[in-house]
Enzyme design. Structure first.
Site, PDB file in Angstrom:
ATOM      1  N   ARG A  40      -4.237  55.911  -0.025  1.00 18.12           N
ATOM      2  CA  ARG A  40      -4.746  56.296  -1.324  1.00 18.12           C
ATOM      3  C   ARG A  40      -5.697  55.236  -1.887  1.00 18.12           C
ATOM      4  NH1 ARG A  40      -1.179  55.285  -6.508  1.00 18.12           N
ATOM      5  NH2 ARG A  40      -2.458  56.348  -8.040  1.00 18.12           N
TER       6      ARG A  40
ATOM      7  N   ASP B 116      11.303  53.006 -23.212  1.00 16.89           N
ATOM      8  CA  ASP B 116      12.609  52.861 -23.870  1.00 16.89           C
ATOM      9  C   ASP B 116      13.668  52.362 -22.892  1.00 16.89           C
ATOM     10  OD1 ASP B 116      11.518  53.648 -26.248  1.00 16.89           O
ATOM     11  OD2 ASP B 116      12.407  55.659 -26.267  1.00 16.89           O
TER      12      ASP B 116
ATOM     13  N   ARG C 108     -10.738  49.352 -15.234  1.00 14.83           N
ATOM     14  CA  ARG C 108     -10.885  50.707 -14.699  1.00 14.83           C
ATOM     15  C   ARG C 108     -11.110  51.720 -15.834  1.00 14.83           C
ATOM     16  NH1 ARG C 108      -6.380  51.839 -10.426  1.00 14.83           N
ATOM     17  NH2 ARG C 108      -7.806  53.588 -10.051  1.00 14.83           N
TER      18      ARG C 108
ATOM     19  N   ALA D 219       1.189  55.500 -12.738  1.00 12.43           N
ATOM     20  CA  ALA D 219       0.565  56.119 -13.911  1.00 12.43           C
ATOM     21  C   ALA D 219       1.514  56.224 -15.107  1.00 12.43           C
ATOM     22  CB  ALA D 219       0.016  57.500 -13.542  1.00 12.43           C
TER      23      ALA D 219
ATOM     24  N   PRO E 110       5.377  56.670  -9.331  1.00  8.57           N
ATOM     25  CA  PRO E 110       4.705  57.795  -8.690  1.00  8.57           C
ATOM     26  C   PRO E 110       3.479  57.404  -7.871  1.00  8.57           C
ATOM     27  CG  PRO E 110       5.131  58.292 -10.983  1.00  8.57           C
ATOM     28  CD  PRO E 110       5.566  56.883 -10.772  1.00  8.57           C
ATOM     29  N   ASN E 111       3.382  58.028  -6.708  1.00 10.70           N
ATOM     30  CA  ASN E 111       2.229  57.926  -5.796  1.00 10.70           C
ATOM     31  C   ASN E 111       2.112  56.590  -5.065  1.00 10.70           C
ATOM     32  OD1 ASN E 111       1.186  60.590  -6.344  1.00 10.70           O
ATOM     33  ND2 ASN E 111       0.674  59.802  -8.368  1.00 10.70           N
TER      34      ASN E 111
ATOM     35  N   HIS F 139       0.907  54.299 -18.391  1.00  7.76           N
ATOM     36  CA  HIS F 139      -0.055  54.633 -19.433  1.00  7.76           C
ATOM     37  C   HIS F 139       0.476  55.632 -20.479  1.00  7.76           C
ATOM     38  CE1 HIS F 139      -2.462  52.473 -16.611  1.00  7.76           C
ATOM     39  NE2 HIS F 139      -2.347  53.423 -15.707  1.00  7.76           N
TER      40      HIS F 139
ATOM     41  N   SER G 224      -4.102  46.944  -8.872  1.00 11.36           N
ATOM     42  CA  SER G 224      -5.480  46.894  -9.370  1.00 11.36           C
ATOM     43  C   SER G 224      -5.513  46.264 -10.756  1.00 11.36           C
ATOM     44  CB  SER G 224      -6.068  48.310  -9.420  1.00 11.36           C
ATOM     45  OG  SER G 224      -5.364  49.104 -10.367  1.00 11.36           O
TER      46      SER G 224
ATOM     47  N   TYR H 194      -6.413  49.843  -4.134  1.00 11.08           N
ATOM     48  CA  TYR H 194      -5.029  49.486  -3.828  1.00 11.08           C
ATOM     49  C   TYR H 194      -4.850  48.780  -2.487  1.00 11.08           C
ATOM     50  CZ  TYR H 194      -4.504  52.800  -7.666  1.00 11.08           C
ATOM     51  OH  TYR H 194      -4.625  53.439  -8.864  1.00 11.08           O
TER      52      TYR H 194
ATOM     53  N   ARG I  63      -6.502  53.928 -18.311  1.00 11.21           N
ATOM     54  CA  ARG I  63      -5.661  52.952 -17.597  1.00 11.21           C
ATOM     55  C   ARG I  63      -5.585  51.615 -18.335  1.00 11.21           C
ATOM     56  NH1 ARG I  63      -4.789  55.316 -12.500  1.00 11.21           N
ATOM     57  NH2 ARG I  63      -6.578  56.569 -11.914  1.00 11.21           N
TER      58      ARG I  63
ATOM     59  N   GLU J 273       6.022  43.527 -15.198  1.00 15.00           N
ATOM     60  CA  GLU J 273       5.246  44.697 -14.779  1.00 15.00           C
ATOM     61  C   GLU J 273       4.122  44.225 -13.866  1.00 15.00           C
ATOM     62  OE1 GLU J 273       4.268  47.648 -17.765  1.00 15.00           O
ATOM     63  OE2 GLU J 273       2.204  47.721 -17.028  1.00 15.00           O
TER      64      GLU J 273
ATOM     65  N   ASN K 194       6.293  48.338 -10.763  1.00 11.77           N
ATOM     66  CA  ASN K 194       4.956  48.914 -10.857  1.00 11.77           C
ATOM     67  C   ASN K 194       5.171  50.370 -11.234  1.00 11.77           C
ATOM     68  OD1 ASN K 194       2.470  50.049 -10.610  1.00 11.77           O
ATOM     69  ND2 ASN K 194       1.966  49.099  -8.644  1.00 11.77           N
TER      70      ASN K 194
ATOM     71  N   HIS L 230       0.692  45.396 -11.257  1.00 15.22           N
ATOM     72  CA  HIS L 230      -0.257  46.408 -10.787  1.00 15.22           C
ATOM     73  C   HIS L 230      -1.087  45.805  -9.674  1.00 15.22           C
ATOM     74  CE1 HIS L 230       0.723  49.138 -14.002  1.00 15.22           C
ATOM     75  NE2 HIS L 230       0.739  48.087 -14.805  1.00 15.22           N
TER      76      HIS L 230
HETATM   77  C1  DQA Z   1      -1.395  51.153 -10.518  1.00 11.37           C
HETATM   78  C2  DQA Z   1      -2.442  51.472 -11.593  1.00 11.37           C
HETATM   79  C3  DQA Z   1      -2.163  52.822 -12.242  1.00 11.37           C
HETATM   80  O1  DQA Z   1      -3.160  53.122 -13.187  1.00 11.37           O
HETATM   81  C4  DQA Z   1      -2.136  53.918 -11.203  1.00 11.37           C
HETATM   82  O2  DQA Z   1      -1.804  55.146 -11.800  1.00 11.37           O
HETATM   83  C5  DQA Z   1      -1.250  53.606 -10.047  1.00 11.37           C
HETATM   84  C6  DQA Z   1      -1.292  52.256  -9.484  1.00 11.37           C
HETATM   85  C7  DQA Z   1      -1.720  49.828  -9.774  1.00 11.37           C
HETATM   86  O3  DQA Z   1      -0.824  49.309  -9.114  1.00 11.37           O
HETATM   87  O4  DQA Z   1      -2.855  49.355  -9.817  1.00 11.37           O
HETATM   88  O5  DQA Z   1      -0.557  54.457  -9.527  1.00 11.37           O
HETATM   89  O6  DQA Z   1      -0.128  50.979 -11.141  1.00 11.37           O
END
Ligand code: DQA
Length: 148
Positions: A17, A86, A106, A76, A9-10, A79, A101, A22, A110, A97, A73, A99
Site C-alpha cells: 500500500r 476515549d 499530507r 485513519a 485499519p489497513n 483523524h 508518514s 509507508y 490527515r 502514537e 498506530n 505514524h
Molecule cells: C498512517 C497515517 C494515516 O493517515 C493513514 O490513514 C494510515 C497510516 C501512518 O502510519 O502514516 O493508515 O497512520
C-alpha cells in the site's frame, strides 16, 4: 517490562500500500525488527492489528493494563475516532502514537489527530523507525523516569 504494539485499519497491507508514504516493509517485517530490538532491551512485546475500531477498543480494554506501555498506530482512526480517543484516555499506562508518514505534510484531513492529545506524545514521519524510536523513548521513560 512489557509493551503492547497496536496497529489499526489497513496497516496489514503495508508493503503493498502507498509505498511512497509507508515504505516497502510489510507489517510482519516491521514487527520482527521491533521484536529483535525489544529483545536487546529485554522488553517483552506483543503485537495486535485489526481493521475494526471495536476490536482495537476491546483489545485495549481487556489487555492494556497487563502492559507497562502502549505504542499505537491508529491508521485513519487517528483523524476521526473519538471512541478510540476515549479508550486511550482511560488507560493508565504511557501511550505513544506513531505514524510511518509525516501526517502534517499530507492531505488536510490527515493533519489533525484526535487521539494524540490523550497520548504522552507522537512520533511521525520516520517509517518503521517511528516505532523503533517509540520503543527507545518508552524504555528510557520507564527505566529512568527522572532523566539522565
Ligand atoms: C498512517 C497515517 C494515516 O493517515 C493513514 O490513514 C494510515 C497510516 C501512518 O502510519 O502514516 O493508515 O497512520
Amino acid at each position: 517490562m512489557k509493551i503492547l504494539v497496536v496497529n489499526g485499519p489497513n496497516l496489514n497491507l503495508l508493503g503493498k500500500r502507498k509505498k511512497e508514504f509507508y515504505g516497502q516493509m510489510t507489517l510482519e517485517e516491521i514487527n520482527k525488527l521491533l521484536a529483535k530490538k525489544a529483545e536487546t532491551l529485554q522488553i517483552e512485546v506483543e503485537f495486535f492489528q485489526s481493521n475494526s475500531e471495536g476490536k482495537i477498543i476491546d483489545e485495549l480494554q481487556q489487555k492494556a493494563d497487563k502492559f507497562d506501555a502502549l505504542i499505537i498506530n491508529p491508521g485513519a482512526l487517528t483523524h476521526y475516532s473519538y471512541a478510540l480517543r476515549d479508550a486511550l484516555e482511560s488507560l493508565s499506562i504511557p501511550v505513544i502514537e506513531v505514524h510511518l508518514s509525516n501526517i502534517f505534510a499530507r492531505e488536510d484531513f490527515r493533519r489533525q489527530s484526535v487521539t494524540a492529545p490523550v497520548c504522552a506524545g507522537m512520533i511521525a514521519g520516520f517509517g518503521w523507525k517511528s516505532y523503533s524510536a517509540a520503543l527507545d523513548i518508552l524504555y528510557s521513560l520507564l527505566t529512568q523516569p527522572e532523566g539522565e
